[in-house]
Write a protein that holds these residues in place. Structure first.
Motif, mmCIF file in Angstrom:
data_model
loop_
_atom_site.group_PDB
_atom_site.id
_atom_site.type_symbol
_atom_site.label_atom_id
_atom_site.label_comp_id
_atom_site.label_asym_id
_atom_site.label_seq_id
_atom_site.Cartn_x
_atom_site.Cartn_y
_atom_site.Cartn_z
ATOM 1 N N TYR A 1 0.810 -1.214 0.000
ATOM 2 C CA TYR A 1 0.000 0.000 0.000
ATOM 3 C C TYR A 1 0.849 1.273 0.000
ATOM 4 C CZ TYR A 1 -3.639 -3.365 1.170
ATOM 5 O OH TYR A 1 -4.491 -4.431 1.149
ATOM 6 N N SER A 2 1.947 1.263 0.762
ATOM 7 C CA SER A 2 2.766 2.466 0.861
ATOM 8 C C SER A 2 4.093 2.112 1.507
ATOM 9 C CB SER A 2 2.062 3.547 1.692
ATOM 10 O OG SER A 2 1.893 3.106 3.029
ATOM 11 N N LEU A 3 5.021 3.062 1.462
ATOM 12 C CA LEU A 3 6.310 2.858 2.120
ATOM 13 C C LEU A 3 6.126 2.723 3.622
ATOM 14 C CD1 LEU A 3 9.410 2.803 2.097
ATOM 15 C CD2 LEU A 3 9.378 5.309 2.171
ATOM 16 N N GLU A 4 5.275 3.553 4.209
ATOM 17 C CA GLU A 4 5.053 3.490 5.654
ATOM 18 C C GLU A 4 4.461 2.149 6.057
ATOM 19 O OE1 GLU A 4 2.614 5.871 9.192
ATOM 20 O OE2 GLU A 4 3.015 6.822 7.263
ATOM 21 N N ASN A 5 3.518 1.654 5.274
ATOM 22 C CA ASN A 5 2.917 0.357 5.564
ATOM 23 C C ASN A 5 3.954 -0.758 5.523
ATOM 24 O OD1 ASN A 5 1.533 -2.247 4.060
ATOM 25 N ND2 ASN A 5 0.256 -1.430 5.689
ATOM 26 N N THR A 6 4.833 -0.703 4.533
ATOM 27 C CA THR A 6 5.877 -1.723 4.401
ATOM 28 C C THR A 6 6.849 -1.679 5.568
ATOM 29 O OG1 THR A 6 5.729 -1.678 1.983
ATOM 30 C CG2 THR A 6 7.762 -2.541 2.935
ATOM 31 N N MET A 7 7.254 -0.475 5.986
ATOM 32 C CA MET A 7 8.182 -0.355 7.108
ATOM 33 C C MET A 7 7.532 -0.810 8.419
ATOM 34 S SD MET A 7 11.030 0.664 5.808
ATOM 35 C CE MET A 7 10.582 -0.370 4.407
ATOM 36 N N LEU A 8 6.246 -0.469 8.607
ATOM 37 C CA LEU A 8 5.547 -0.936 9.811
ATOM 38 C C LEU A 8 5.430 -2.457 9.820
ATOM 39 C CD1 LEU A 8 2.691 1.707 10.238
ATOM 40 C CD2 LEU A 8 4.644 1.331 11.760
ATOM 41 N N ASP A 9 5.224 -3.039 8.644
ATOM 42 C CA ASP A 9 5.183 -4.504 8.550
ATOM 43 C C ASP A 9 6.479 -5.104 9.069
ATOM 44 O OD1 ASP A 9 2.661 -4.426 7.500
ATOM 45 O OD2 ASP A 9 3.271 -4.771 5.423
ATOM 46 N N LEU A 10 7.613 -4.525 8.670
ATOM 47 C CA LEU A 10 8.909 -5.050 9.108
ATOM 48 C C LEU A 10 9.095 -4.878 10.617
ATOM 49 C CD1 LEU A 10 11.252 -3.845 6.203
ATOM 50 C CD2 LEU A 10 10.371 -6.144 6.614
ATOM 51 N N VAL A 11 8.597 -3.767 11.163
ATOM 52 C CA VAL A 11 8.690 -3.550 12.615
ATOM 53 C C VAL A 11 7.906 -4.614 13.361
ATOM 54 C CG1 VAL A 11 8.053 -2.005 14.498
ATOM 55 C CG2 VAL A 11 9.096 -1.064 12.429
ATOM 56 N N PHE A 12 6.682 -4.893 12.908
ATOM 57 C CA PHE A 12 5.859 -5.887 13.593
ATOM 58 C C PHE A 12 6.366 -7.305 13.330
ATOM 59 C CE2 PHE A 12 3.117 -2.320 14.204
ATOM 60 C CZ PHE A 12 2.393 -2.613 15.344
ATOM 61 N N ASP A 13 7.021 -7.533 12.187
ATOM 62 C CA ASP A 13 7.692 -8.810 11.964
ATOM 63 C C ASP A 13 8.736 -9.054 13.050
ATOM 64 O OD1 ASP A 13 6.237 -9.318 9.689
ATOM 65 O OD2 ASP A 13 7.761 -8.555 8.318
ATOM 66 N N THR A 14 9.473 -7.991 13.383
ATOM 67 C CA THR A 14 10.500 -8.104 14.417
ATOM 68 C C THR A 14 9.889 -8.457 15.765
ATOM 69 O OG1 THR A 14 11.785 -6.408 13.247
ATOM 70 C CG2 THR A 14 12.429 -6.905 15.516
ATOM 71 N N LEU A 15 8.752 -7.836 16.099
ATOM 72 C CA LEU A 15 8.088 -8.134 17.365
ATOM 73 C C LEU A 15 7.698 -9.611 17.454
ATOM 74 C CD1 LEU A 15 5.774 -5.002 17.815
ATOM 75 C CD2 LEU A 15 7.948 -5.499 18.951
ATOM 76 N N GLY A 16 7.176 -10.141 16.355
ATOM 77 C CA GLY A 16 6.820 -11.562 16.346
ATOM 78 C C GLY A 16 8.033 -12.442 16.551
ATOM 79 N N GLY A 17 9.153 -12.084 15.932
ATOM 80 C CA GLY A 17 10.381 -12.853 16.107
ATOM 81 C C GLY A 17 10.905 -12.789 17.527
ATOM 82 N N VAL A 18 10.784 -11.615 18.170
ATOM 83 C CA VAL A 18 11.247 -11.466 19.552
ATOM 84 C C VAL A 18 10.455 -12.378 20.486
ATOM 85 C CG1 VAL A 18 11.323 -9.873 21.512
ATOM 86 C CG2 VAL A 18 12.128 -9.128 19.266
ATOM 87 N N VAL A 19 9.137 -12.446 20.272
ATOM 88 C CA VAL A 19 8.288 -13.293 21.116
ATOM 89 C C VAL A 19 8.736 -14.753 21.038
ATOM 90 C CG1 VAL A 19 5.962 -14.221 21.392
ATOM 91 C CG2 VAL A 19 6.289 -11.767 21.038
ATOM 92 N N VAL A 20 8.980 -15.225 19.816
ATOM 93 C CA VAL A 20 9.394 -16.626 19.649
ATOM 94 C C VAL A 20 10.791 -16.845 20.217
ATOM 95 C CG1 VAL A 20 9.899 -18.431 17.961
ATOM 96 C CG2 VAL A 20 7.912 -16.957 17.655
ATOM 97 N N ALA A 21 11.704 -15.900 19.962
ATOM 98 C CA ALA A 21 13.068 -16.055 20.450
ATOM 99 C C ALA A 21 13.120 -16.108 21.977
ATOM 100 C CB ALA A 21 13.938 -14.905 19.931
ATOM 101 N N LEU A 22 12.220 -15.375 22.641
ATOM 102 C CA LEU A 22 12.230 -15.337 24.100
ATOM 103 C C LEU A 22 11.466 -16.494 24.735
ATOM 104 C CD1 LEU A 22 11.714 -11.517 24.792
ATOM 105 C CD2 LEU A 22 13.801 -12.845 25.138
ATOM 106 N N TRP A 23 10.296 -16.816 24.161
ATOM 107 C CA TRP A 23 9.425 -17.771 24.847
ATOM 108 C C TRP A 23 9.003 -18.980 24.010
ATOM 109 C CZ3 TRP A 23 7.987 -12.404 25.238
ATOM 110 C CH2 TRP A 23 8.358 -11.821 26.462
ATOM 111 N N GLY A 24 9.189 -18.913 22.707
ATOM 112 C CA GLY A 24 8.637 -19.969 21.860
ATOM 113 C C GLY A 24 9.302 -21.318 21.997
ATOM 114 N N ALA A 25 10.588 -21.344 22.370
ATOM 115 C CA ALA A 25 11.312 -22.617 22.421
ATOM 116 C C ALA A 25 10.660 -23.609 23.377
ATOM 117 C CB ALA A 25 12.762 -22.367 22.833
ATOM 118 N N ARG A 26 10.023 -23.100 24.414
ATOM 119 C CA ARG A 26 9.395 -23.985 25.396
ATOM 120 C C ARG A 26 8.338 -24.874 24.737
ATOM 121 N NH1 ARG A 26 5.455 -22.004 30.320
ATOM 122 N NH2 ARG A 26 4.844 -24.082 31.033
ATOM 123 N N TYR A 27 7.621 -24.320 23.765
ATOM 124 C CA TYR A 27 6.535 -25.066 23.140
ATOM 125 C C TYR A 27 6.965 -25.789 21.867
ATOM 126 C CZ TYR A 27 3.992 -22.013 26.283
ATOM 127 O OH TYR A 27 3.570 -21.341 27.400
#
Length: 416
Positions: free
Chosen positions: A375-401
């Motif tokens: 949709y836009s440059l801002e949308n694409t950059m926000l997507d990458l930011v939220f991609d990082t958040l998802g990765g942080v969650v798994v890196a911190l807590w996902g291994a248990r499951y």
């Protein structure tokens, strides 16, 4: 911990390498100074980060001769110097050359100065992933500078996407260089290898959760069937409206909702309720978002990206952990796994944006409807930011499951 004893010839070689490497680091320092004086503060920060990454071994071992091969720093130095000198490479080209060089430096540092062991194939993968992730982070940093500080770093979405595409190609080339050349320069050349060894037994493996949320297998199947019924309704709506985007996305989502049952039935992977919903919910939200929720709810896109990226990170962790358990040529300590999952998630986010960019281009050239759209440059950059958040969650807590799934995958797939 210093490595094994070295001969006079090896010591001389190590000293010469360190001398050239520090010269290149000094050249990066010139880049920082000139960029600061010209007011190009973002490029100066990039230079400082590069210097810190290059100096990590010397700082950790407290020895100036503990430096990566000078050849691995050459691309970084050339890329950084190109911008203030203005005569070597255009800024866009210099950026992905320097980023690919930094990924190469990271791979060499992990392989030569830590307990991490990378097989040739995994080394290529790591360098390519690190390059794509770093390019994505750099794009987000530049976008943030433009938005919050009035800078003018990014010319537009198309230019950013082509830069990410070029960085991806440069990362693959850097990975092949690492596998073909730099990995042959083992720790004996430098004498600073870690003595941690392959302490597989010393690392405790978290027990995967198998109790679910108290739902029986029948109830779990009913929950999934409920999601699927909604998706069928969305698919029928897409067929009625002759909307290719809705039809394709919903059909793919329906297929993916059967993935947990397939993995458990055909491959014996332990899939409790949480893991099942982890797979089903992101694809479900993405599919129903195509009927207008992406446009009407501002954060819907970011929500689905965060959940989808956590799923991608989970898949990456499971496969890589299974390789680590099975293959003697690979050893990935827990701290390295944290880093790799973050890089892998970001890299996949970049790959997804490149896919959307490519499909947009094909749709424009052929006059057909977009299946995926940017949709836009801002949308694409926000997507990458939220991609990082998802990765942080798994890196911190996902291994248990995911530990049970990874161990089962290693034993049932690789040992057959």
């Amino acid at each position: 911990m210093l490595g094994t004893e070295t001969t006079n010839g090896e010591t001389t070689q190590r000293n010469r390498n360190a001398l050239v490497a520090w010269f290149l680091v000094a050249a990066m320092g010139v880049t920082v100074l000139v960029s600061t004086l010209r007011g190009d503060y973002l490029w100066a920060v990039f230079g400082v980060a590069s210097i810190l990454i290059a100096s990590v071994p010397a700082l950790v071992f407290r020895r100036p001769t503990a430096m990566v091969p000078w050849e691995s720093l050459l691309a970084v130095a050339i890329g950084l110097l190109s911008v203030p000198l203005g005569s070597l490479l255009p800024r866009s080209v210099a950026t992905f050359v320097a980023v690919a060089g930094l990924a190469l430096v990271l791979a060499v540092e992990f392989d030569a100065f830590t307990a991490v062991e990378l097989s040739p194939f995994f080394a290529v993968l790591f360098v390519a992933v690190a390059t794509m992730a770093s390019a994505g982070v750099w794009a987000v940093v530049q976008w943030a500078g433009d938005r919050f500080f009035g800078m003018q770093n990014l010319p537009g979405l198309n230019a950013v996407m082509w830069s990410l595409f070029a960085a991806t190609g440069a990362g693959v080339v850097a990975g092949l260089l690492f596998a073909a050349y730099f990995r042959r320069i083992d720790t004996a050349r430098f004498g600073f290898g870690s003595d941690d060894g392959r302490k597989r037994g010393a690392e405790t493996t978290a027990v995967g959760a198998t109790e679910g949320w108290g739902l029986s297998e029948t109830r779990q199947r009913q929950v999934v069937r409920g999601f699927q019924l909604v998706l069928v309704g969305v698919l029928l709506y897409g067929l009625y409206e002759v909307n290719v985007g809705i039809i394709v996305n919903t059909a793919v989502a329906l297929a993916l909702t059967e993935l947990p049952a397939l993995l458990e039935r055909n491959y014996g992977l332990p899939m409790d309720t949480r893991l099942t919903l982890w797979i089903v919910v992101p694809v479900f939200l993405h599919a129903i978002g195509t009927v207008g929720l992406y446009q009407s709810i501002g954060l819907w896109d970011q929500l689905t990206h965060a959940l989808s990226s956590s799923l991608v990170a989970a898949a990456g962790y499971t496969v890589v952990r299974a390789l680590d358990v099975h293959a003697d040529s690979i050893y990935l300590p827990k701290k390295f796994m944290f880093v790799f999952i973050l890089l892998f998630t970001l890299a996949f986010g970049v790959l997804w944006e490149l896919l959307e960019f490519g499909l947009d281009g094909i749709a424009s050239m052929t006059g057909t409807q977009n299946v995926l759209a940017q949709y836009s440059l801002e949308n694409t950059m926000l997507d990458l930011v939220f991609d990082t958040l998802g990765g942080v969650v798994v890196a911190l807590w996902g291994a248990r499951y995911l530990s049970n799934v990874a161990n089962t995958l290693a034993s049932d797939t690789f040992e057959q």
